[in-house]
Every structure is written in C-alpha cells, then in structure tokens.
Design a protein around this motif. Structure first.
Motif, short mmCIF file in Angstrom:
data_model
loop_
_atom_site.label_atom_id
_atom_site.label_comp_id
_atom_site.label_asym_id
_atom_site.label_seq_id
_atom_site.Cartn_x
_atom_site.Cartn_y
_atom_site.Cartn_z
N ARG A 251 3.45 4.98 10.67
CA ARG A 251 2.06 4.83 10.23
C ARG A 251 1.82 5.55 8.90
N GLU A 254 3.22 3.37 6.16
CA GLU A 254 2.30 2.26 5.96
C GLU A 254 1.07 2.71 5.17
N THR A 257 1.41 2.95 1.41
CA THR A 257 1.35 1.69 0.65
C THR A 257 -0.08 1.30 0.32
N ARG A 346 -2.43 -5.66 1.07
CA ARG A 346 -2.56 -4.55 2.01
C ARG A 346 -3.05 -5.02 3.38
N VAL A 636 5.17 -5.48 13.09
CA VAL A 636 5.04 -4.19 12.42
C VAL A 636 5.57 -3.03 13.26
#
Length: 723
Positions: A251, A254, A257, A346, A636
């Motif tokens: 997480r 992620e 990003t 995103r 994911v």
C-alpha cells in the motif's frame, strides 16, 4: 499535501521516537532470548493432560517419594553370557554411578534371563540440570563398561534429556534458517537491499518484544513454556510480521505513485492497511486463544504464547515499519524507486476490472471472469480429491522412541532393553489403590494381560516381594498404597497402551477408586485428550473466525464461503500430508496433536490471505461494482499475497531443521497448506466463486442489494476482456 505543510513532529519526531523505542525493546528482548531456558521445561509435566487419570495418579505417586526423581536405566550389553568376573566389573560400575550422587540408591546390577545383559535403575533428581546430569552419567558408564561391552543410558530420564538436546537447535539454527529464507525471498520480491532489511528488522524486533512478553508471563507463572511452543513462537512471529509488513509496503508503494510526499504516503498506506492487518491479527490471536479450552497442557500453553507473538507482530507492522518508511521514503525501494503516475492513470475507470493490469495476474483475472463456474468447481473437485488422503492419516500418537529423528543413545538403549528384559523395565505402570484393598488390587494387576511382574511399594521405594528379609508392610499415604507393574511390552508401544487399558478395567473391579498412571498411561491419556481437544476446539475457532469476518466484510454470505474454503483447504493439506508421511518419509504415524495444530494455523492463517483479498475487493467494489472490484482486487493483491504466502511457508518449513517428528510434520503441513491456500484457494477458488455469485456475495449488507455499477451484458463484457 505538500512537504512544507507536514508538521516537523509528524515528519521526523514521531518516526524517530518510534524507532528509538523499538531499539530499546530489541536491546532488552534480544538478550532475553538466551534466558528462555530459565523458564522453559521439556519434561512430561509440561505436556500432560490437566484432568486425566495419569495426571492424578502422578500426583499421588509424588507423595510416595522423598524427592522429585525420574528413573534412569543403565544397561550394559554383552555378546555372550556374563562371566562371574564380568559381573564383578559391572558391580564396580555401580560404585562409579553412586559416586555421582545423582539421586537415591542405585538398584542393580540386575542380570537378564539370557545372562547377556545387566541393568541398573538410577534415580535422577528432576531439575533444570537434567540434561547435564544425564551427560555426566554417560561420560562415566560408557567408558567404564567392561571391555567388549556396550553401555546405554536410557529410561524416562534419558529420553527426556535427548529430547531436550533435540530442541537445542531452536535458539540458533532454527532462527538463522528462517531469517535467511525470508531475506532471500524478499530480495527476489523487491530487488532491493534496503527494503528487505527494513522488513526483516521489523520481524526481528517483533520477536524481541514477543520474547519479553512471553518471558514475563512464564516468570510470573501464568504459562508453562516448553521447547515446542518456543520454536513455534519464533517461526510464527517472523512469518506473521513479514506478512503484515508486505501488505503495508504494497500500500505504501502504491501511495508513492500518487504523491511526492513520503509522510502523506505513509499515512495513506497506514489507513488503507490498518483494518485488514488488524482484522487478520485479531483473527489469529483469538483463534490461538481458543487453545485455552484444551485439556492438554502443551496445547493450552501454546495459545497465549503464540497469541503474544502475533500481537507483537501486529504492533511492529503498524508502528515500526511505517516509521522506517517515513524516514526512508522512496529510497527504501532503491534502485527501483516507484515513480509518480500521471493523474489519469492513478484511478483508472474500470469497465471489466482488468484495466491497468499486466502479466500473470491479468491472465488469472481474465480466466476467472471468462469461466468463473468452471474455475471454482474444478478447484473444489481438486481439493476434495486431495482430502481423501485424510483417511490414511494415522494421528494416534507414536512411540516416544520414534519422536526423536536424530541419533539417540536413549532410543538405542530402549532397543537393547527390549532384547534382554521385560520391555517395560524401568518405566513401570503405576497403580494407586486404597490400602484396605491393596492385596486384591495387587492380585488383579498380576493377572492382567500384558503385565510381567508387580509389587507393592514399601518405605524408601523398596519392593515387597515376600523374599526373606524383604519388607512386609506397604507404604501408605493418606489411605493409599502404590503398586509398580512391569509391562511385557515397551512402555511407549501400542501393546503397552492396550495393557494399560485392560489394567484400568481390571483394577477397578477390586477398587472403584484405583488409578493407573506411569509413562504409558500418560501417553495414552495424552492421545485421548488430544482427540477430545480436536472435537471441542475446531467448532469454537470456526465460529470466532466467522464472526470476525462478518464484522469486517459487513456480510454473511462471503464469510461463510471463506470459512468453508479454508476448511476444505485444510482437509486437502492434511490429506496430501498423510500420503507424504506414509509413502515418502515412512513415519510410523503422527502425534495426536498434529491435526489440531495444523487446523489452528492453517485456518487462521488461511483466512489471513482471504482477509487481505476480500477487504481490497470490497474497497474496489464500493467504487466500481462487485465483479470489476473482484478482478481489480485480485490483480492488485495477487503479487503481495503470493509473496506473503511463500514467506510464511518458508518460515514454517524451517521447523524441519529440528529433529523432532512433531515439528517436522507440522512444518510440512503448514508450509504445504499455506502454498495451497495462496496459489489455489485465494487466487482461483474464492475469486471465481465470488465472481459467479456477483453482488449477492455481500448479502445482507447494503452492497449486496446494489447491482454492479457495470451492467453491460456478460457477452459484451467477455468480448471486452478478450480484446
């Protein structure tokens, strides 16, 4: 959030304070690891069933002893019958043994019927130095045996000492193997040196905290720690802390990003991972604490010990790791630092749920979406076939001489004892009877099947034999007498257990309150109690896990299906394990506690991965609809959950380096079961079943009444998937 808007205390002060706090915990907990022997015991008392007949008989037996001693058997074996001169040399060996002052008077030398062996009964004081005392005895009797003869130190004390020696690798080898395996896997997963060290540091510090907590509980007398639970604690903490760390790091990566602000990314990742990590940890903790309902001490003690380990893993993953990431930022991933994505990438708009996915997990999600029913039905059938092996599982206990897989002088001695004496010599069955029924009970004992000899005990542990000069009055304690019965079979054999069963029936005909204990009775009661615990604890664990999943997922259907899936996965793992134990390893059977420990770990840890998956699926379903949310969640989380499963399997596999059959079997069951659950159940069965059911998987929650946001016909959706 811009870096300038992040307060100094949040950006630097809090992370630094957390890291320093954990350094302090590690500084105290690390050295404490070497002190666990002070509060650990591997004698039979730490494994006994709390309310069994053998335990009650043992309590009475202690009243007939002036000191707490364990019988030790020294056997000297010759290829031919002993000559008078050789018997004289054996008598000299007795003097050497007595000079060690290990306990009360040494009995012997007692010649065998074939004249080719003699034995000595050596009482050894039960203490923390038992292993050292047995080694001291071996250093005397083995070089001191008459020329051309072999001497063995066996009996309950010798077997206990060799068991302690086998557990000796727990403090060093086990931990090094586990940490080494985890480090290699993390290097392969992250292709970075810094991040694996940060994750490993989190796991090691969690273990230090767990050791402090467990040491304190044992010191206060709340638990009775043993080598078995100590080894499982190390493995469980390393594996669980790494799993939670992997989820948080995924997480965090992620989040990086989406922002250039590392503190903002840390907080975002913490909020996203807090609920699944907390739910996962709580599930495992509560499931482990269900072991407190066990009547077997070895099961009961593992509950709070392992729960303490999971609790520390939880706190380390939610405090220390975020602090390290806050200080390191993108540098943690060097040289493959995550890059900031353009705004339009995103949060991709989902149509099928496959948008933005690549490689293996896109292919897996595509398969699930195109043939959901075929996938989950085939998965269930495969698991059912594997489960058939459960019928071959022989989890009724094994002889104590088979428990130790490494070379053991005590095991060799038991075999020598069986060649020349009544196999039960040195480990008699113990009968506690009322003094007024002593003779009647003694007659019943002597007439019982499988009993070679029996005698009433007088004061100072002297047998009443009726021979000239022998004592005539039995020792009496609170209206009870003690009878020792030598069994025809080895004390740890199935035949000996059958003899004890028969003995219990016959002695109660003369005295309804008579008790039968001893080494064999203890093993028998342990197996019976372990099977009782399995029936009692499994439903409790399942209900607890089901309740937690309902709270987390706000649903009834999904939790029920998840619990059924991990139960089926457990059955398949046990079935395959039975085939491997019987056909590959050639084990004579399995410890009676293996199915229960395998269940607790596999079901609790298997639900972990489903929690990681389904919590993300629910999050995505709220945004995009259930079916796209399932595919998005699978994609994911696929990499991180698979990595977590491999790490946990590797850490439990490390238990196999300890030459104890129970730990080797548990290592295989959990390692194989976790991989099976990660690769098949979580990757195919659960997503395909959820996809087939659709939004009704969330019933009766609000999400269960909302059709998927994407309402395109299935044919059009599949066409989109194929493009």
């Amino acid at each position: 959030m811009n870096p300038q808007k992040v307060p100094f205390w949040l950006r630097w002060l809090v992370p630094v304070v957390l890291v320093i706090t954990w350094l302090g915990i590690a500084g105290i907990g690390g050295p404490t690891f070497g002190r666990l022997d002070e509060v650990s015991s591997n004698d039979q008392a730490s494994f006994l069933p709390a309310g069994a007949e053998a335990t009650e008989a043992g309590d009475w037996q202690a009243k007939f002893r002036d000191s707490k001693e364990i019988p030790e058997v020294v056997i000297v074996e010759n290829g031919t019958a002993f000559t008078p001169a050789q018997l004289g040399e054996a008598a000299q060996l007795k003097a050497d043994i007595e000079a060690l002052r290990l306990g009360d008077a040494v009995v012997g030398p007692l010649p065998s019927a074939d004249g080719k062996a003699v034995q000595f009964i050596v009482p050894v004081a039960s203490s923390d130095e038992l292993r050292d005392k047995i080694q001291e005895l071996r250093d005397v009797v083995q070089p001191g045996a008459p020329e051309g003869m072999r001497a063995f130190v066996t009996g309950p004390a010798g077997l206990t000492a060799d068991l302690v020696n086998a557990f000796g690798g727990i403090d060093g080898i086990l931990l090094l193997v586990a940490l080494g395996a985890v480090f290699v896997i993390l290097l392969l997963v992250y292709r970075s040196l810094v991040l694996p060290l940060a994750v490993l540091l989190t796991s090691v510090f969690a273990l230090c905290a767990a050791i402090l907590l467990v040491f304190a509980m044992a010191k206060l007398g709340w638990i009775q720690l043993n080598g078995q639970s100590q080894g499982i604690l190390s493995i469980l903490v390393i594996g669980a802390a790494t799993d939670y760390a992997l989820l948080y790091v995924a997480r965090f990566r992620e989040a990086l990003t989406h922002t250039t602000n590392r503190t903002s990314a840390v907080i975002t990742a913490w909020k996203a991972s807090f609920e699944p990590i907390l739910a996962s940890g709580a599930t495992v903790i509560i499931a482990l604490l269900c072991l407190l309902f066990s009547d077997l001490n070895s099961n009961k003690v593992l509950g709070p010990v392992a729960a303490a380990g999971i609790l520390c893993s939880l706190f380390a993953a939610l405090t220390l790791l975020p602090a390290l990431m806050a200080l390191l930022g993108r540098a943690a991933f060097w040289p493959f630092r995550p890059k900031l994505l353009p705004d339009d990438e995103r949060e991709p708009e989902l149509v099928t749920g496959l948008e933005g996915q690549k490689g293996l997990w896109r292919a897996t999600a595509s398969l699930v979406s195109r043939r959901p029913r075929v996938v989950w039905v085939a998965s269930v059938l495969l698991l059912l076939v594997a489960s058939a092996g459960v019928l071959q599982l022989k989890a009724n206990g094994v002889p104590q001489t088979d428990v130790i897989l490494s070379a053991s002088d005590a095991v060799d001695g038991q075999e020598a004892l069986a060649r020349h004496f009544d196999a039960g010599s040195g480990s008699p069955a113990v009968v506690v009877a009322s003094a007024d029924a002593a003779n009647e009970v003694l007659d019943k004992v002597k007439a019982a099947d499988g009993v070679g000899d029996a005698y009433l005990l007088a004061e100072s542990n002297v047998p009443i034999t009726g021979a000239p000069g022998a004592p005539a009055e039995p020792a009496v304690r609170d209206g009870k007498v003690l009878i020792n019965a030598t069994l025809d079979s080895a004390a740890d054999s199935i035949e000996a257990e059958e003899a004890v069963k028969s003995l219990r029936v016959s002695v109660k005909e003369a005295d309804a309150d008579a008790l039968v204990g001893g080494v064999t009775a203890t093993a028998l009661d342990t197996n019976i109690t372990a099977q009782r615990d399995l029936v009692v604890i499994i439903p409790i664990v399942l209900v607890v896990i089901l309740f937690i999943l309902m709270l987390l997922l706000r649903s009834v259907v999904a939790p029920v299906l998840l619990v059924l899936s991990v139960v089926l996965s457990y059955a398949a793992a046990m079935g395959v394990s039975a085939w491997v134990f019987n056909g590959v390893f050639g084990f004579p059977g399995a410890d009676a506690t293996v199915p229960l420990f395998g269940f607790v770990f596999l079901v609790a840890l298997g639900v972990d991965y489903n929690i990681f998956l389904m919590s993300r699926v629910r999050e995505e379903s709220l945004k995009h609809g259930t079916r796209p949310g399932i595919l998005r969640g699978l994609g994911v989380t696929g990499g991180v959950i698979t990595s977590a499963g491999v790490v946990l399997a590797a850490t439990f596999a490390a238990l196999g380096v300890i030459p104890i059959m129970f730990l080797v079997q548990l290592a295989f069951i959990v390692a194989f079961g976790v991989l099976l659950d990660t690769v098949l159940v979580r990757s195919l069965l659960v997503p395909a079943l959820a996809y087939d059911i659709g939004h009704r998987i969330w019933w009766p929650g609000k999400l269960g009444h909302q059709p998927d946001a994407v309402t395109r016909p299935r044919e059009e959706e599949q066409a989109a998937v194929g493009r």
